[in-house]
Every structure is written in C-alpha cells, then in structure tokens.
Scaffold this motif. Structure first.
Motif, short mmCIF file in Angstrom:
data_model
loop_
_atom_site.label_atom_id
_atom_site.label_comp_id
_atom_site.label_asym_id
_atom_site.label_seq_id
_atom_site.Cartn_x
_atom_site.Cartn_y
_atom_site.Cartn_z
N THR A 169 0.84 -1.20 0.00
CA THR A 169 0.00 0.00 0.00
C THR A 169 0.87 1.25 0.00
O THR A 169 0.43 2.31 -0.42
N THR A 170 2.10 1.12 0.47
CA THR A 170 3.06 2.22 0.37
C THR A 170 4.41 1.62 -0.01
O THR A 170 4.87 0.65 0.60
N GLY A 171 5.05 2.19 -1.03
CA GLY A 171 6.38 1.75 -1.41
C GLY A 171 6.40 0.36 -2.02
O GLY A 171 5.38 -0.24 -2.32
N LEU A 172 7.62 -0.17 -2.24
CA LEU A 172 7.79 -1.49 -2.81
C LEU A 172 7.54 -2.56 -1.75
O LEU A 172 7.80 -2.35 -0.57
N PRO A 173 7.05 -3.72 -2.17
CA PRO A 173 6.78 -4.80 -1.20
C PRO A 173 8.06 -5.27 -0.50
O PRO A 173 9.16 -5.15 -1.04
N LYS A 174 7.89 -5.82 0.69
CA LYS A 174 8.97 -6.47 1.42
C LYS A 174 8.58 -7.94 1.62
O LYS A 174 7.40 -8.26 1.76
N ALA A 175 9.58 -8.80 1.67
CA ALA A 175 9.34 -10.24 1.84
C ALA A 175 9.55 -10.62 3.30
O ALA A 175 10.67 -10.58 3.80
N SER A 176 8.46 -10.96 3.98
CA SER A 176 8.58 -11.41 5.37
C SER A 176 8.74 -12.92 5.41
O SER A 176 8.24 -13.64 4.53
N ARG A 177 9.42 -13.39 6.43
CA ARG A 177 9.69 -14.82 6.57
C ARG A 177 8.61 -15.47 7.44
O ARG A 177 8.30 -14.98 8.52
N MET A 178 8.08 -16.59 6.99
CA MET A 178 7.18 -17.41 7.80
C MET A 178 7.87 -18.76 8.03
O MET A 178 8.12 -19.51 7.09
N THR A 179 8.23 -19.03 9.28
CA THR A 179 8.89 -20.29 9.60
C THR A 179 7.86 -21.39 9.85
O THR A 179 6.68 -21.13 10.09
N HIS A 180 8.32 -22.63 9.79
CA HIS A 180 7.45 -23.76 10.14
C HIS A 180 6.98 -23.62 11.59
O HIS A 180 5.83 -23.97 11.90
N TYR A 181 7.84 -23.12 12.45
CA TYR A 181 7.51 -22.94 13.86
C TYR A 181 6.31 -22.01 14.02
O TYR A 181 5.33 -22.34 14.70
N ARG A 182 6.35 -20.85 13.40
CA ARG A 182 5.25 -19.91 13.52
C ARG A 182 3.98 -20.45 12.87
O ARG A 182 2.88 -20.25 13.36
N TRP A 183 4.14 -21.12 11.74
CA TRP A 183 2.99 -21.67 11.03
C TRP A 183 2.30 -22.74 11.89
O TRP A 183 1.07 -22.74 12.02
N LEU A 184 3.07 -23.64 12.47
CA LEU A 184 2.51 -24.71 13.29
C LEU A 184 1.88 -24.15 14.57
O LEU A 184 0.82 -24.63 15.01
N ARG A 185 2.50 -23.14 15.17
CA ARG A 185 1.91 -22.52 16.36
C ARG A 185 0.61 -21.80 16.00
O ARG A 185 -0.37 -21.84 16.75
N GLY A 186 0.60 -21.15 14.85
CA GLY A 186 -0.62 -20.49 14.42
C GLY A 186 -1.74 -21.47 14.17
O GLY A 186 -2.90 -21.21 14.52
N ALA A 187 -1.41 -22.60 13.57
CA ALA A 187 -2.41 -23.63 13.31
C ALA A 187 -3.00 -24.17 14.62
O ALA A 187 -4.20 -24.40 14.72
N ALA A 188 -2.13 -24.35 15.62
CA ALA A 188 -2.61 -24.85 16.91
C ALA A 188 -3.44 -23.82 17.63
O ALA A 188 -4.52 -24.12 18.17
#
Length: 600
Positions: free
Chosen positions: A215-234
C-alpha cells in the motif's frame, strides 16, 4: 461484552464455559503450543504426511468440480516434490511461485516445503518493476508459473532463455512454451512416496516468503517459519476455532496471503478437515458457494464482510450451516449488523501480521475484540506528530492505562523470535531496543490498539493512517465508523491532507455510493458523533475505491492528490462553515484556502 470496549472477567468466564464441550481439542492445541520448539524437527510437510496416514479417505481439498482425499493429495504433492528435486531444488533454497488460486498452487507450495525449501509467494496482481523486485528478493533457484500468469512474469522483462540457467516451470492445461519445462509432464510418473527431507526440517527453518501488500512503497518479503505456522495452526485451528475433521472450511482469499496460506490451510490441515478453495472472492456468488459445498466455517478480511453487507438482503441470508468465521479487520460498527443479518455468532477475530512474532486470538467468543495474547506484549504511549513511541528522560517507554490507545509492541525472546524480512535493514527498522530496561528488544507492530483489559486488544489504526490536527491525534478508523448509518454511503476512506498555512493534516474522506450529498445533514451527522477536530474538512465523491488484492484501501494517491480541484475531476466538498455544512469546493474557494483567506 460491555459497551465501553472493556473486557470483563465475566465475559471471559462465559466464553470459557462455552468451550468446555471442546476441551479435548483445546487441550491438544495447548499441548502443541507447549511442545513447539524452534530447534527441533517439525514441518508442514511432515504434518501433511501424518494426516494422510490418519485420515487417508477424508476429503482434504475441493475446488469447483474436483476433490482430493488426504492420501491422494499427499501423493500428488510427493510427485511434484520429486520433480522439483530432480530440477535441482535443495533444502534452504527458494522456489518462486506465481499462480492464482487453484489446487495446483497449494500442491506446489506443499511440495516445496516438503523438501525443506522456501516457497516465495509472488503476487499475480503485480507487474513490471514491482514484480521483478519481489522476485529478486526471493533469490529463487527456480520459478513455477501458472499459465494464467505468463503475461505477468514477462512484464518484468525476464525470459527463461536469458535468466542465468534458472529453470522456468510451466503449470497449465496448455503445452509449455519454448524454453519452459512442463511441470505436469515432469511429475506425472514421478515417485509418490514421502521424500525424506520432510522429516529432517527444523521448525525454525523458513517455509514461505509472504510479501507485504504494497500500500506504500515497494513490497517487502517477510519470513514465515514452520515454527510460527505450526503454532498459528494450533492456536487458531484447535484453541480458537476448535475445528473437527467433519468441518468444511471455505477460503476465497489469495494463497499468497497469510490469511489463506497460514490461517485457513493451517487450521484445516491440523484438524484433518476439508478446505474448499475458491478462485477468488465474489460477493454475488459467495453465499451460493457456501450452500453448494455445505460450508461450516470460512476465513474473512474485514472488507470482505462489508461487501457482503452491502449486497441486497434476501430471504436466504440465514440459510447455511456456517457456525464460525475467522479473520481480521472486522470493524466494531459492522460486528452486530453482520451477526444479526447472517446469524453467525462465533466470530474469531484475530490480530497478527506476516512479520510479527506474536498474535492475538479471540478464543472466548467475545464481541468487538481482536482477542488476547499469552505472550509478552505492551501498549505504549505514542506521539502522533512524530509517529514515534514516547520515551521518558531515562529513555524508557511508558505503558498506557487500561482503555488507553497506544502503540502495540511485542517482546523478542526464545519462544517469540523475530523472523523479519529478507532485507536485514528492513528487519532492524522494525525493532525497538532498551524499551523498559537495558538490552531488551521489542517488535514495533506499527499499529495503534486499545487496551481492553485482561490481555485483550481492539485494533484502532495503522500508525501511518493516524494524523494530527489541531494538536490532536485523529484515528482514521474511528472517523470512518462515524459515517456509518448516513443514507447512501457505501464505503468510506479517511486520510489526512496537507494544507497551506496550517500545521498538521486536515481530515478528508473519499466516499462511494453518493452522486450528490446533503451537506448540512452529513455535517450534523458527523458533529454529533465526533469531536470537532476529527470531523473531516473535505469530502471526495468516487464511483469506486481502489483496493489492494487483499481488500485494503489504497490511500497513497488520495493523500498525494489532496484536495486540489485542479488535480481531481471527482466532486469535492469543503466544510467551510459548520452551520452551513459541506458545500462544493470550487477553484476560487480553494484559492482562498491557498492564499490564507479561509482558515480552519
């Protein structure tokens, strides 16, 4: 919940009692969260394999007229993974994926992460320099492109024959063009056994690159780890949503966005339920899809629900089996209207961002809250003029009182690592140090929230969307909410514009749904609901608002164009006299503002 935005202990108790029947599912989520460890093996691919063994005949995925069981989907993913491995993809390397929503997209993502590699989720709405920038950030070793995105990738100026030997894989019904490699042909007869790499992946390893919406400026690439993904799923799938294997979950949000890839797919995969994937969101077809697939849950973004509310009411609005929805951005003023019209009482609003290290979840079924977070966070005083957190003479920040609004920050620790962006400078810019004591480190969310008590928050505004006028901070979302209920207005976007001879930024609102306005009536409506300094001085009537692909309003051009009639062909209005209300902003009237003859 009480009308003053506070969360009471009694509210939490009632919510906790209502979840007793799902205690087993909740406890499983708690156990998964407790056992999660970034340094130990654990991956999305391994979870898919476990569910394929546990629920081999359960439907895992539906798309239009096609469907896959867990065993069938896992075997398909394995064939793609073996093909990507044969193309040279190794653990820790990235594969850029440029495809629209369809089953092949999810299968390619799953195949990449099974190999311990990283899926770089490119946005198919991007073109040219912006898309080339995103691709460069991934440092991808190979590129997977859906045939529907051929024009998009070629707009970058890149071609497979001059791309340094990087394989370009074609995914589509038609034959692959010259210099491309046909992924379907490569994977059709590949080995469908589980690749050994999936079991060796550590939770701390990066699974995806998710790009900011730009929405402002060029996009940035954020990292999603397996750890955060699995914790989010739980946390979401088991503790908040409490999904069961017989649930059917609808997702019409883009797979390159975390609401689809993490919230939706994560919750579904962990519960062993079925994901119904839509090609895109359609307000006119939405409820037909819900009834067609017998949906019990779906994921939303706030504007998606607004679009549904704008549709004409029908006798079938309540004819569905949806028992819960999950998402973010549902404004408080729309909450009750949505519940009443569509008879969906469990709204699991959450708060989080692609790059954040903590999330809030409405796990107790309360109204008008983004939920609670058990992890370390603070809401600190914020200076709207400098757009920085306030520090005292000792250089320390101060927490706001209960009911106060401030900047949300989350502490970085062993259990809450900050994965950040691929750009180290961008990652460092998100961090605040020596906040409460020497050496501590916190993530700056960039969001203003309200402390509702009992570790609950309510989203108020993005920092960049808050502006200062007459010495006061104005939150755009609260001003937008004040327009609700005025006849004819469909969408409101509020922002601040600079004026000559004035400090701060004056409020301006872009409105859709109106071809003309009753300026006096609208002024009375807003003055009755807002302090005088927060009432927008300027209005702009539009036929449609510009949004990103994830339904966020684009304000960059609106702010730049300001309120100059010479730059804007759409109708403009100004509140030069509160007793007269809004009147057309003519070139001569604007010149009086520029010359300082008309002040506010």
């Amino acid at each position: 919940m009480s009308s003053d935005n506070r969360v009471r202990l009694a509210d939490i108790a009632r919510g906790a009692l209502s979840s007793l029947g799902d205690a087993l599912t909740v406890n499983r989520g708690l156990l998964r969260l407790a056992l999660a460890n970034p340094e130990k093996p654990g991956s999305i691919g391994l979870l898919l394999q476990e569910q394929a063994e546990r629920y081999p005949e359960h439907l895992a995925l539906r798309f239009e007229e096609r469907a896959w069981t867990y065993a069938g989907f896992n075997a398909w993913v394995n064939r793609i993974a073996q093909s990507l491995k044969a193309q040279g993809l190794k653990p820790g390397e990235a594969a850029a994926i440029l495809m629209e929503n369809r089953p092949e997209t999810l299968a390619c993502v799953a195949a990449v992460v099974k190999l311990g590699a990283i899926a770089g989720m490119l946005n198919p709405q991007q073109r040219g320099e912006v898309l080339a920038h995103s691709l460069k950030l991934t440092q991808a070793k190979l590129l997977i492109v859906g045939e529907e995105c051929q024009e998009a990738i070629l707009s970058t100026g890149l071609k497979p024959e001059n791309d340094s030997g990087r394989p370009w894989l074609w995914e589509g019904d038609n034959d692959a063009p010259t210099h491309w490699r046909n992924l379907r042909a490569l994977s059709r007869n590949a080995d469908d056994s589980n690749p050994p790499e999936a079991a060796a992946v550590l939770q701390k390893q990066t699974a995806f690159y998710i790009f900011t919406s730009g929405t402002t400026g060029l996009p940035k690439a954020s990292r999603m780890t397996h750890y955060r993904w699995l914790r989010g799923a739980a946390g979401l799938g088991q503790m908040a949503l409490r999904l069961k294997p017989d649930d059917v979950f609808y997702c019409c949000l883009p797979l390159y966005h975390n609401n689809a890839l993490t919230v939706s797919w994560g919750s579904v995969l962990l519960s062993g339920s079925c994901l119904v994937l839509a090609r895109r969101f359609s307000a006119s077809r939405f409820w037909d899809d819900i009834r067609r697939y017998d949906i019990t849950a779906f994921c939303y973004i706030g504007e998606l629900l607004r679009y549904l509310l704008l549709r004409p009411e029908t006798a079938s609005d309540r004819e569905h089996r949806v028992r819960l929805i999950v998402g973010n951005g549902l404004r408080a003023e729309l909450w009750d209207a949505f519940v009443e019209r569509f008879n969906i009482h469990q709204i699991s609003e959450f708060y989080g961002a692609s790059e954040s290290n903590a999330a809030f979840i409405n796990g107790f079924g309360l109204a008008k809250t983004a939920g609670f977070c058990p992890l370390p966070f603070a809401i600190v005083e914020f200076d709207g003029e400098t757009e920085t957190p306030v520090r005292d003479r000792a250089g320390r920040m101060r927490r706001v009182a209960r009911d106060g609004v401030g900047l949300l920050i989350t502490e970085v620790g062993n259990k809450t690592p900050f994965d950040g962006y691929t750009d180290r400078k961008a990652s460092e810019a998100k961090l605040l140090r020596d906040v409460f004591k020497p050496g501590d480190c916190w993530v700056n969310s960039g969001d203003l929230v309200r402390d509702q008590g009992w570790r609950h928050i309510q989203f108020v505004d993005r920092v960049g969307d808050t502006f200062r006028w007459k010495g006061e901070n104005v939150a755009t979302t609260e001003v937008e909410a004040a327009f609700e209920g005025f006849p004819g207005i469909e969408e409101t976007v509020v922002y601040g514009v600079q004026l000559p001879n004035a400090d701060g930024r004056a409020g301006m609102a872009a409105l859709t749904g109106l071809s003309e306005i009753n300026g006096a009536a609208l002024a009375r409506h807003l003055l009755a609901r807002l302090p005088a300094y927060a009432v927008p001085l300027f209005l702009r009537l539009r036929s449609a608002q510009e949004t990103t692909s994830t339904f966020k309003f684009r304000k960059v051009d609106l702010k730049r164009e300001g309120c100059d009639p010479a730059l804007i062909r759409e109708p403009l209005y100004v509140l030069a006299d509160a007793t007269l209300g809004y009147q057309p902003l003519t070139a001569s009237l604007y010149q009086r503002i520029v010359d300082g003859q008309l002040r506010f």
